[in-house]
Design a protein around this motif. Sequence first.
Motif, PDB file in Angstrom:
ATOM      1  N   VAL A 164     -51.604 -10.843 -35.984  1.00 47.54           N
ATOM      2  CA  VAL A 164     -51.081 -12.016 -35.279  1.00 47.54           C
ATOM      3  C   VAL A 164     -49.554 -11.991 -35.293  1.00 47.54           C
ATOM      4  CG1 VAL A 164     -50.905 -14.543 -35.319  1.00 47.54           C
ATOM      5  CG2 VAL A 164     -53.125 -13.445 -35.687  1.00 47.54           C
ATOM      6  N   SER A 165     -48.972 -11.692 -36.436  1.00 48.45           N
ATOM      7  CA  SER A 165     -47.511 -11.632 -36.541  1.00 48.45           C
ATOM      8  C   SER A 165     -46.928 -10.585 -35.608  1.00 48.45           C
ATOM      9  CB  SER A 165     -47.084 -11.331 -37.976  1.00 48.45           C
ATOM     10  OG  SER A 165     -47.393 -12.405 -38.810  1.00 48.45           O
ATOM     11  N   ASP A 166     -47.540  -9.412 -35.570  1.00 51.14           N
ATOM     12  CA  ASP A 166     -47.048  -8.339 -34.701  1.00 51.14           C
ATOM     13  C   ASP A 166     -47.143  -8.734 -33.222  1.00 51.14           C
ATOM     14  OD1 ASP A 166     -46.470  -6.816 -36.923  1.00 51.14           O
ATOM     15  OD2 ASP A 166     -48.165  -5.441 -36.678  1.00 51.14           O
ATOM     16  N   ASN A 167     -48.253  -9.378 -32.865  1.00 50.44           N
ATOM     17  CA  ASN A 167     -48.420  -9.812 -31.478  1.00 50.44           C
ATOM     18  C   ASN A 167     -47.391 -10.878 -31.103  1.00 50.44           C
ATOM     19  OD1 ASN A 167     -50.548  -8.043 -31.058  1.00 50.44           O
ATOM     20  ND2 ASN A 167     -52.119  -9.569 -31.476  1.00 50.44           N
ATOM     21  N   LEU A 168     -47.192 -11.852 -31.979  1.00 49.60           N
ATOM     22  CA  LEU A 168     -46.192 -12.891 -31.708  1.00 49.60           C
ATOM     23  C   LEU A 168     -44.795 -12.289 -31.632  1.00 49.60           C
ATOM     24  CD1 LEU A 168     -47.424 -15.907 -33.852  1.00 49.60           C
ATOM     25  CD2 LEU A 168     -47.094 -15.866 -31.370  1.00 49.60           C
ATOM     26  N   LEU A 169     -44.496 -11.367 -32.517  1.00 48.06           N
ATOM     27  CA  LEU A 169     -43.188 -10.724 -32.507  1.00 48.06           C
ATOM     28  C   LEU A 169     -42.944  -9.998 -31.181  1.00 48.06           C
ATOM     29  CD1 LEU A 169     -40.639 -10.274 -34.144  1.00 48.06           C
ATOM     30  CD2 LEU A 169     -41.701  -8.236 -35.121  1.00 48.06           C
ATOM     31  N   ALA A 170     -43.971  -9.318 -30.679  1.00 49.26           N
ATOM     32  CA  ALA A 170     -43.845  -8.628 -29.392  1.00 49.26           C
ATOM     33  C   ALA A 170     -43.621  -9.636 -28.254  1.00 49.26           C
ATOM     34  CB  ALA A 170     -45.095  -7.788 -29.117  1.00 49.26           C
ATOM     35  N   LEU A 171     -44.301 -10.766 -28.310  1.00 51.74           N
ATOM     36  CA  LEU A 171     -44.109 -11.804 -27.280  1.00 51.74           C
ATOM     37  C   LEU A 171     -42.709 -12.408 -27.368  1.00 51.74           C
ATOM     38  CD1 LEU A 171     -47.586 -13.585 -27.473  1.00 51.74           C
ATOM     39  CD2 LEU A 171     -46.739 -12.099 -25.634  1.00 51.74           C
ATOM     40  N   TYR A 172     -42.241 -12.679 -28.576  1.00 46.98           N
ATOM     41  CA  TYR A 172     -40.890 -13.221 -28.744  1.00 46.98           C
ATOM     42  C   TYR A 172     -39.847 -12.212 -28.258  1.00 46.98           C
ATOM     43  CZ  TYR A 172     -42.883 -16.943 -31.695  1.00 46.98           C
ATOM     44  OH  TYR A 172     -43.593 -18.019 -32.177  1.00 46.98           O
ATOM     45  N   ASP A 173     -40.073 -10.937 -28.568  1.00 50.43           N
ATOM     46  CA  ASP A 173     -39.155  -9.886 -28.124  1.00 50.43           C
ATOM     47  C   ASP A 173     -39.118  -9.815 -26.600  1.00 50.43           C
ATOM     48  OD1 ASP A 173     -37.352  -7.722 -28.749  1.00 50.43           O
ATOM     49  OD2 ASP A 173     -38.932  -6.341 -28.099  1.00 50.43           O
ATOM     50  N   PHE A 174     -40.279  -9.909 -25.968  1.00 48.58           N
ATOM     51  CA  PHE A 174     -40.348  -9.930 -24.508  1.00 48.58           C
ATOM     52  C   PHE A 174     -39.527 -11.096 -23.953  1.00 48.58           C
ATOM     53  CE2 PHE A 174     -42.242 -11.838 -20.718  1.00 48.58           C
ATOM     54  CZ  PHE A 174     -42.172 -10.790 -19.825  1.00 48.58           C
ATOM     55  N   CYS A 175     -39.710 -12.280 -24.535  1.00 50.18           N
ATOM     56  CA  CYS A 175     -38.979 -13.466 -24.070  1.00 50.18           C
ATOM     57  C   CYS A 175     -37.471 -13.280 -24.223  1.00 50.18           C
ATOM     58  CB  CYS A 175     -39.439 -14.706 -24.834  1.00 50.18           C
ATOM     59  SG  CYS A 175     -41.116 -15.222 -24.419  1.00 50.18           S
TER      60      CYS A 175
END
Length: 145
Positions: free
Chosen positions: A78-89
Amino acid sequence: MNRAISKYKNVSVESGLEGASPYQVTKKLIDGCMIFLKQAKVAIENKDYEKKSFHISKAQAIITTLATSLQSDQNKEVSDNLLALYDFCLNQLISASAEMSIEKVEAAEKVMGEIKAGWDSIPADAVVEAENQRSSGPMVSTDAG
């Protein structure tokens, strides 16, 4: 007068966070980010470079705060997925600022909206249970024998 209003706003924000749980703080951060993204779009539409920069930088600061608060030791996937989404943003907002692109702000807004929807859908009893676990901490035995 503007200084007094600014001080009032700061006190209002701080008092709104005082005693707030991690869940509530995260919710307020996400809500604030959504507001800044909407304001950034308006500033871009109005070709107001100063306000665009201000609102995008505020949204970026919030997203960075959310990203750095992730606890990968709790649930790495979950952390890795959220981090990737935040990085995209963050990348979308960097481009949006440079290109005056409403579309790129909207791409970040869509992702943050989905994160917000997920956060808002957490059942109240799960939030209470997590807060109880957090406040009680690990049980440490004091028995010597």
